[in-house]
Design an enzyme around this catalytic site. Structure first.
Site, PDB file in Angstrom:
ATOM      1  N   ASP A 204       0.807  -1.665   0.335  1.00 22.93           N
ATOM      2  CA  ASP A 204      -0.064  -0.006  -0.523  1.00 22.93           C
ATOM      3  C   ASP A 204       0.877   0.724  -0.150  1.00 22.93           C
ATOM      4  O   ASP A 204       1.851   1.893   0.324  1.00 22.93           O
ATOM      5  CB  ASP A 204      -0.835  -0.115   1.388  1.00 22.93           C
ATOM      6  CG  ASP A 204      -2.325   0.747   0.980  1.00 22.93           C
ATOM      7  OD1 ASP A 204      -2.050   1.606   0.269  1.00 22.93           O
ATOM      8  OD2 ASP A 204      -2.944   0.291   1.906  1.00 22.93           O
TER       9      ASP A 204
ATOM     10  N   GLU B 169      -5.402  -1.649  -6.796  1.00 24.52           N
ATOM     11  CA  GLU B 169      -6.556  -0.771  -7.093  1.00 24.52           C
ATOM     12  C   GLU B 169      -6.518   0.328  -7.797  1.00 24.52           C
ATOM     13  O   GLU B 169      -6.843  -0.317  -8.576  1.00 24.52           O
ATOM     14  CB  GLU B 169      -6.210  -0.262  -5.177  1.00 24.52           C
ATOM     15  CG  GLU B 169      -7.179   0.348  -5.002  1.00 24.52           C
ATOM     16  CD  GLU B 169      -7.047   0.440  -3.192  1.00 24.52           C
ATOM     17  OE1 GLU B 169      -7.780   1.146  -2.792  1.00 24.52           O
ATOM     18  OE2 GLU B 169      -5.789   1.470  -3.339  1.00 24.52           O
TER      19      GLU B 169
ATOM     20  N   GLU C 203     -13.304   1.714   0.336  1.00 23.18           N
ATOM     21  CA  GLU C 203     -13.117   2.007   1.032  1.00 23.18           C
ATOM     22  C   GLU C 203     -13.566   3.818   1.707  1.00 23.18           C
ATOM     23  O   GLU C 203     -13.851   4.277   2.625  1.00 23.18           O
ATOM     24  CB  GLU C 203     -11.475   1.826   1.123  1.00 23.18           C
ATOM     25  CG  GLU C 203     -10.333   2.967   0.321  1.00 23.18           C
ATOM     26  CD  GLU C 203      -9.727   2.756   0.185  1.00 23.18           C
ATOM     27  OE1 GLU C 203      -8.888   1.970   0.494  1.00 23.18           O
ATOM     28  OE2 GLU C 203      -8.860   3.741  -0.094  1.00 23.18           O
TER      29      GLU C 203
END
Length: 667
Positions: free
Chosen positions: A417, A466, A472
């Protein structure tokens, strides 16, 4: 003597061809797609440029291209040395964990070799066109900039996702997550830059989508407009000159940049610039040019790569209840997640942020609340593998040591991430990590990452990306962030680049009137069936179940259906109907069975589903559709079963923000 004469004749013919190419350098060169609908005109007089037509209609006027070096610009004062052509080149591409197991492409190619040790290759496919530069210099090169000017014949409407960083700051540093803004070319936001893909509506159903592929050792492209002309321009992040680590995750961020975009070897190929051209919106989600133009598989055997569904902790904030322990980052909670996954045939559990102390930036040291080896053992005993979250630069700093340790421990892969940029050093980091994790047979789910550029072909251990405005965002976004419209734009545009880790599966669902952003108990915009449909509509080899296990147990009927929808071994993918920004109906085939999912925006719609895509025989359908009260209570749904053949038709109503999902099983 006869052979000598023949060689002499062929040599003369070769010279004639070369001379002909040089003589024609001040005239446009034309390259057509195999079917003849697309035509690229390459202009070599003065500034290198190209134009594009579709069935005679001009899509792009003369559009300059080039590479700006320290002492010259490649593309100016063009001198043609040679023109090589290849016609009807067919490639059969194996594509593991993709929307098809394999596919074929056919193209015509023109390789324009130019004086000054460089050239450009153009390819024309029936699905679009692409070009890339190459250089053949003995010494390394510094690329100051790249010339990418896109001149349109009229003020077309565009679909762009802009940087989320405000003007005045480094807009190239962000997570590549935003909704799409519609505006004409002249009306684009001149104070911001847009990340790819970008779609241009040329009218009468015809659309062009700008993409890139094979982005290696080079920065990604953004797009900006000037607000005056019918033109867009490519722009690139400058090469970082200084990085610093910042809390709370020890993330390294750019704090200084040079005046150039890349430092590179002198002999190399540069990224492909792609215009995918579609006559119907339903062609967009299944356009394969990004994957087809990427470098082939570098890791060899892919049989060890495992995909599937994931029980996820972070979106639901470890929010389980009706248990006799305090939920959080501890052994009891993760064993609960593992038990839930095992009971529901879910292949993975991800340990998101918190299994190591993110502030210390050391992923080799697990927090004392967890015995990671015991969790791995416990998971393996129940057929559940673990995936570990980490930060890009944290993994990169401990790369081989971390890969070796966790591979030997039995970890399946990493969810990496917060790269949040695509300058050259960021792209280089991504390739380093992909190569090293493949060496240790670890998979990758790339978050906080730039749009896919075909890396999943080059490194098939990358099983999802992503770069999507996913679930989210519902933890902190207001209703003005129109997720329902985004959901019927994104599959057409973003999925052209590659798969999406959207993280669907909300069991708390809200109408437009009732939606609220609640961080610890998040909900979705739209209906329950809209969420179920995401498991079919999205290309997603690794798919999260975003909500918490307690709620899934309370909604077991929906949970069972979600888990029954395959997201691996997909044999065929089709878009049955839909329109960009309004609705989409996607179908996927696994074995003899089909799975169909549909979504709409906030407008209620009734569609007629034609089952003509089925083979002969009788099929049993399990259909989840919006309930009669779904416009008021978004969790309302109806489950029914019935039989169909290829001659069957079925009307299906989708509520506001609604959808449907069905399994069609051969009997």
């Amino acid at each position: 003597m006869k052979h000598i004469v023949l060689y002499f004749i062929f040599g003369l013919l070769g010279c004639v061809c070369c001379l002909s190419s040089a003589w024609a350098a001040d005239r446009p060169l034309v390259l057509k797609s195999p079917g003849g609908n697309l035509e690229v005109e390459i202009i070599t007089e003065g500034q290198l440029a190209y134009a594009l037509k579709h069935k005679g209609k001009i899509l792009l006027d003369k559009s300059p291209i080039g590479l700006v070096l320290e002492d010259r610009t490649l593309g100016e004062n063009v001198k043609v040395r040679r023109v090589n052509r290849r016609s009807m080149v067919k490639e059969d591409i194996v594509s593991p964990h993709y929307r098809f197991p394999s596919f074929a492409v056919t193209y015509n190619e023109l390789d324009l070799k130019l004086r000054d040790n460089y050239g450009v290759v153009f390819r024309a496919y029936d699905e679009g066109i692409a070009y890339r530069f190459y250089t053949s210099a003995k010494s390394p090169l510094v690329i100051k900039d790249e010339v990418v000017r896109m001149n349109f014949p009229q003020d077309y409407e565009t679909y762009m996702a802009y940087s989320t960083v405000k003007p005045g700051k480094d807009q190239y540093v962000m997570a590549f997550q935003n909704i799409y803004t519609k505006a004409t070319v002249k009306g684009v936001n001149t104070k911001n830059i847009a990340f790819l893909p970008v779609t241009v509506d040329c009218g009468e159903g015809l659309k062009m989508t700008l993409l890139e592929s094979d982005l290696e050792n080079y920065p990604g492209m953004f797009v900006k407009g000037d607000g005056k002309s019918c033109s867009l321009q490519g722009t690139f992040a400058k090469y970082p000159s200084e990085m610093k680590s910042f809390p709370p995750r020890a993330m390294k961020r750019v704090v200084g940049r040079t005046d150039y975009i890349a430092k590179t070897e002198g002999t190399r190929n540069y990224p492909w610039r792609i215009w995918a051209v579609t006559e119907q919106d339903i062609e967009m989600p299944v356009n394969n040019l990004v994957y087809a133009l990427a470098s082939p598989n570098r890791i060899g055997d892919c049989s060890w790569i495992k995909t599937g569904k994931v029980a996820w902790d972070w979106w639901n904030d470890w929010g389980i209840y009706n248990v006799d322990f305090k939920a959080g980052i501890n052994m009891e909670t993760y064993k609960y997640y593992i038990d839930f996954a095992a009971d529901n045939r879910i292949e993975f559990v991800v340990l998101d942020e918190g299994w190591y102390n993110p502030g210390k930036g050391d992923m080799l040291t697990v927090v004392p609340e967890l015995d990671l080896e015991e969790l791995v053992r416990y998971g393996k005993s129940k057929g559940v593998d673990l995936i570990l979250w980490t930060v890009f630069n944290v993994l990169d700093d401990q790369l081989e040591e971390a890969c070796k340790k966790y591979s030997e421990m039995g970890i399946s892969g990493f969810k990496v991430d917060f790269l949040d940029r695509d300058d050259q050093t960021a792209v280089e980091m991504a390739y380093r990590i992909a190569e090293m994790t493949a060496k240790y047979k670890l998979t990758l789910d790339l978050h906080g990452f730039y749009k896919p550029t075909g890396m999943n072909r080059t490194y098939p251990n990358i099983i999802n990306f992503e770069a999507v405005f996913g679930m989210e965002e519902m933890k902190w976004s207001k209703i003005e962030k129109d997720m329902m419209e985004y959901d019927v734009i994104m599959p057409y545009i973003r999925m052209m680049a590659g798969p999406v880790d959207y993280t669907p599966g909300a069991m708390r669902n809200a109408t437009k009137k009732d939606f609220k952003d609640i961080y610890y108990n998040p909900m979705s915009q739209g209906t329950r069936c809209h969420q179920l449909a995401a498991y079919i509509v999205h290309d997603s080899p690794l798919t999260m179940l975003a909500d918490n296990p307690t709620i899934y147990k309370e909604e077991q009927e929906c949970t069972d259906f979600i888990v029954s929808i395959p997201n691996k071994n997909i044999e065929e993918t089709r878009v049955l109907q839909g329109k960009l920004g309004e609705s989409i109906v996607m179908a996927r085939k696994v074995d003899s069975n089909w799975y169909v999912g549909g979504m709409t925006d906030w407008n209620q719609r009734e569609i007629t589903l034609d089952f003509g895509f089925l083979s002969e025989g009788t099929y049993e359908v399990t259909l989840f559709s919006d309930g009669v009260n779904a416009n008021k209570q978004a969790e309302d749904y109806k489950k029914e079963t019935f039989k169909v053949t290829s001659a069957s038709m079925r009307k299906i109503n989708m509520a506001s923000g609604g959808g449907f999902a069905m399994a069609i099983v051969k009997k």
